[in-house]
Design a protein around this motif. Structure first.
Motif, mmCIF file in Angstrom:
data_model
loop_
_atom_site.group_PDB
_atom_site.id
_atom_site.type_symbol
_atom_site.label_atom_id
_atom_site.label_comp_id
_atom_site.label_asym_id
_atom_site.label_seq_id
_atom_site.Cartn_x
_atom_site.Cartn_y
_atom_site.Cartn_z
ATOM 1 N N LYS A 201 0.808 -1.211 0.000
ATOM 2 C CA LYS A 201 0.000 0.000 0.000
ATOM 3 C C LYS A 201 0.848 1.271 0.000
ATOM 4 O O LYS A 201 0.461 2.269 -0.597
ATOM 5 C CB LYS A 201 -0.941 0.006 1.210
ATOM 6 C CG LYS A 201 -2.051 -1.039 1.124
ATOM 7 C CD LYS A 201 -2.887 -0.864 -0.135
ATOM 8 C CE LYS A 201 -4.002 -1.894 -0.190
ATOM 9 N NZ LYS A 201 -4.810 -1.776 -1.420
ATOM 10 N N SER A 202 1.987 1.249 0.671
ATOM 11 C CA SER A 202 2.845 2.434 0.665
ATOM 12 C C SER A 202 3.328 2.737 -0.745
ATOM 13 O O SER A 202 3.334 3.896 -1.183
ATOM 14 C CB SER A 202 4.042 2.231 1.600
ATOM 15 O OG SER A 202 3.623 2.133 2.941
ATOM 16 N N LYS A 203 3.711 1.681 -1.484
ATOM 17 C CA LYS A 203 4.135 1.873 -2.865
ATOM 18 C C LYS A 203 2.976 2.339 -3.730
ATOM 19 O O LYS A 203 3.144 3.159 -4.635
ATOM 20 C CB LYS A 203 4.715 0.569 -3.418
ATOM 21 C CG LYS A 203 6.029 0.153 -2.776
ATOM 22 C CD LYS A 203 6.571 -1.121 -3.411
ATOM 23 C CE LYS A 203 7.896 -1.518 -2.792
ATOM 24 N NZ LYS A 203 8.436 -2.774 -3.390
ATOM 25 N N GLN A 204 1.782 1.822 -3.447
ATOM 26 C CA GLN A 204 0.630 2.220 -4.243
ATOM 27 C C GLN A 204 0.267 3.679 -3.997
ATOM 28 O O GLN A 204 -0.082 4.413 -4.928
ATOM 29 C CB GLN A 204 -0.568 1.327 -3.936
ATOM 30 C CG GLN A 204 -1.737 1.563 -4.888
ATOM 31 C CD GLN A 204 -2.899 0.656 -4.607
ATOM 32 O OE1 GLN A 204 -2.990 0.088 -3.530
ATOM 33 N NE2 GLN A 204 -3.796 0.525 -5.560
ATOM 34 N N LEU A 205 0.348 4.121 -2.749
ATOM 35 C CA LEU A 205 0.087 5.526 -2.442
ATOM 36 C C LEU A 205 1.080 6.414 -3.177
ATOM 37 O O LEU A 205 0.702 7.439 -3.765
ATOM 38 C CB LEU A 205 0.172 5.759 -0.933
ATOM 39 C CG LEU A 205 0.009 7.210 -0.460
ATOM 40 C CD1 LEU A 205 -1.315 7.793 -0.929
ATOM 41 C CD2 LEU A 205 0.129 7.292 1.067
ATOM 42 N N CYS A 206 2.338 6.027 -3.168
ATOM 43 C CA CYS A 206 3.355 6.792 -3.889
ATOM 44 C C CYS A 206 3.051 6.810 -5.386
ATOM 45 O O CYS A 206 3.195 7.843 -6.048
ATOM 46 C CB CYS A 206 4.733 6.192 -3.624
ATOM 47 S SG CYS A 206 6.095 7.075 -4.417
ATOM 48 N N GLU A 241 -2.665 8.968 9.828
ATOM 49 C CA GLU A 241 -1.219 9.003 10.032
ATOM 50 C C GLU A 241 -0.487 8.303 8.889
ATOM 51 O O GLU A 241 0.537 8.794 8.393
ATOM 52 C CB GLU A 241 -0.860 8.344 11.371
ATOM 53 C CG GLU A 241 -1.274 9.133 12.602
ATOM 54 C CD GLU A 241 -2.771 9.044 12.885
ATOM 55 O OE1 GLU A 241 -3.451 8.176 12.265
ATOM 56 O OE2 GLU A 241 -3.264 9.839 13.698
ATOM 57 N N PHE A 242 -1.005 7.144 8.474
ATOM 58 C CA PHE A 242 -0.388 6.415 7.362
ATOM 59 C C PHE A 242 -0.420 7.255 6.083
ATOM 60 O O PHE A 242 0.582 7.360 5.364
ATOM 61 C CB PHE A 242 -1.127 5.095 7.135
ATOM 62 C CG PHE A 242 -0.752 4.394 5.851
ATOM 63 C CD1 PHE A 242 0.366 3.586 5.789
ATOM 64 C CD2 PHE A 242 -1.528 4.564 4.703
ATOM 65 C CE1 PHE A 242 0.715 2.949 4.602
ATOM 66 C CE2 PHE A 242 -1.187 3.928 3.515
ATOM 67 C CZ PHE A 242 -0.063 3.121 3.466
ATOM 68 N N ILE A 243 -1.560 7.869 5.806
ATOM 69 C CA ILE A 243 -1.725 8.644 4.571
ATOM 70 C C ILE A 243 -0.829 9.875 4.586
ATOM 71 O O ILE A 243 -0.097 10.149 3.622
ATOM 72 C CB ILE A 243 -3.200 9.041 4.393
ATOM 73 C CG1 ILE A 243 -4.070 7.786 4.258
ATOM 74 C CG2 ILE A 243 -3.372 9.947 3.176
ATOM 75 C CD1 ILE A 243 -5.561 8.053 4.354
ATOM 76 N N HIS A 244 -0.864 10.627 5.686
ATOM 77 C CA HIS A 244 -0.076 11.858 5.755
ATOM 78 C C HIS A 244 1.423 11.565 5.736
ATOM 79 O O HIS A 244 2.207 12.306 5.135
ATOM 80 C CB HIS A 244 -0.448 12.640 7.012
ATOM 81 C CG HIS A 244 -1.839 13.185 6.970
ATOM 82 N ND1 HIS A 244 -2.595 13.424 8.098
ATOM 83 C CD2 HIS A 244 -2.620 13.536 5.920
ATOM 84 C CE1 HIS A 244 -3.783 13.895 7.743
ATOM 85 N NE2 HIS A 244 -3.817 13.971 6.431
ATOM 86 N N SER A 245 1.818 10.477 6.384
ATOM 87 C CA SER A 245 3.228 10.092 6.364
ATOM 88 C C SER A 245 3.668 9.735 4.948
ATOM 89 O O SER A 245 4.766 10.104 4.512
ATOM 90 C CB SER A 245 3.458 8.909 7.302
ATOM 91 O OG SER A 245 4.796 8.451 7.223
ATOM 92 N N GLY A 246 2.796 9.031 4.214
ATOM 93 C CA GLY A 246 3.118 8.673 2.838
ATOM 94 C C GLY A 246 3.238 9.890 1.939
ATOM 95 O O GLY A 246 4.130 9.963 1.082
#
Length: 288
Positions: A201-206, A241-246
């Motif tokens: 998911k982190s890669k997908q957000l990026c 937090e996950f979204i803003h950090s990404g």
């Protein structure tokens, strides 16, 4: 032979093959706008060619290939093969196309295998037109292959605003090129978030942030897309937090030291971010 046939087709049609889809499309059209190639009344035309593997009769394919080779192959041969030899080989190939259906063997007289150059499974194209819609349709109807045996093969859209894959592109009355991410509501209203495993998911957000910057021509459109991305991930259960950090990591990756409390960008910072990503795309192309 496939690369050689592609090169002949590209020269004959001034066709540009875009391996990176939307990213290449917006890059090419923005470059044309900067060079002054787009006139005020320019129209965009998109083509979506459907399943060609079962549509085109072999005789139409042969006639089209014959015309292409005889009109645009300057030395009348490819890699020591004459045009006649090439046509004979293609004809032989078509005559030996068979398929199995319900335990019976059938000869295929339309289309062919999906990996073949002559029977591409699906293709999309976009072009610019400096004239009226009626003028283009008149020209298209004069030159297009007869559609008697190929109904619904081509879906075409013409206008000052069109969508191409996940890109919406417009040319305004004041001569400004604008673009943003396009969503097809009939397919997926939250297409930013797929069913991939959690660790991806982190890669997908990026990736969706990267796409947003490439597609959005100005900071207002980007900030609107950014809010939509956040809503998409929140809807699928991810924390703020996950979204803003990404988002913060994405900004920092391209030299924007923003904190998650100030995730919406201003004009100058967005322009810097977009230039950095354009440079990143160009570097990737050079490495291929």
């Amino acid at each position: 032979m496939t690369p050689l046939l592609c090169s002949i087709f590209d020269r004959a049609t001034n066709y540009k093959r875009l391996s990176n889809g939307t990213i290449d499309v917006i890059h090419v059209i923005e470059n044309d706008a900067q060079m002054g190639y787009l006139q005020r009344q320019v129209l965009f035309i998109t083509f979506n060619l459907g399943d060609l593997t079962t549509i085109f009769p072999h005789d139409i394919t042969m006639a089209t290939l014959t015309y292409l080779l005889r009109e645009h192959l300057l030395d009348q041969r490819i890699a020591d093969l004459t045009i006649d030899t090439i046509l004979q080989l293609v004809q032989f190939f078509f005559k030996t196309q068979f398929c199995v259906y319900n335990d019976a063997l059938y000869q295929q007289i339309h289309g062919g295998a999906s990996s073949l150059l002559l029977t591409i499974y699906r293709e999309q194209a976009i072009l610019t037109w400096h004239g009226s819609k009626n003028q283009f349709l008149t020209l298209f109807n004069k030159t297009a292959v007869s559609t008697e045996h190929i109904p619904n093969a081509t879906t075409m859209f013409i206008g000052s605003t069109v969508h191409f894959r996940d890109l919406e592109i417009s040319y305004t009355n004041n001569g400004t090129l604008e673009s943003k991410v396009y969503y097809d509501s009939d397919i997926d209203t939250l297409s930013n978030v797929s069913d991939e495993l959690m660790e991806n998911k982190s890669k997908q957000l990026c990736a969706v942030l990267y796409r947003a910057v490439r597609c959005c021509s100005d900071v207002e459109k980007f900030n609107s897309e950014l809010l939509y991305i956040q809503v998409s991930f929140l809807t699928f259960g991810f924390t703020s937090e996950f979204i803003h950090s990404g988002i913060q990591c994405f900004y920092q990756q391209f030299g924007i030291p923003e904190t998650f409390l100030a995730s919406l960008l201003k004009d100058n910072k967005y322009d810097h971010l977009r230039r950095r990503i354009i440079e990143d795309v160009e570097q990737q192309v050079e490495l291929k």
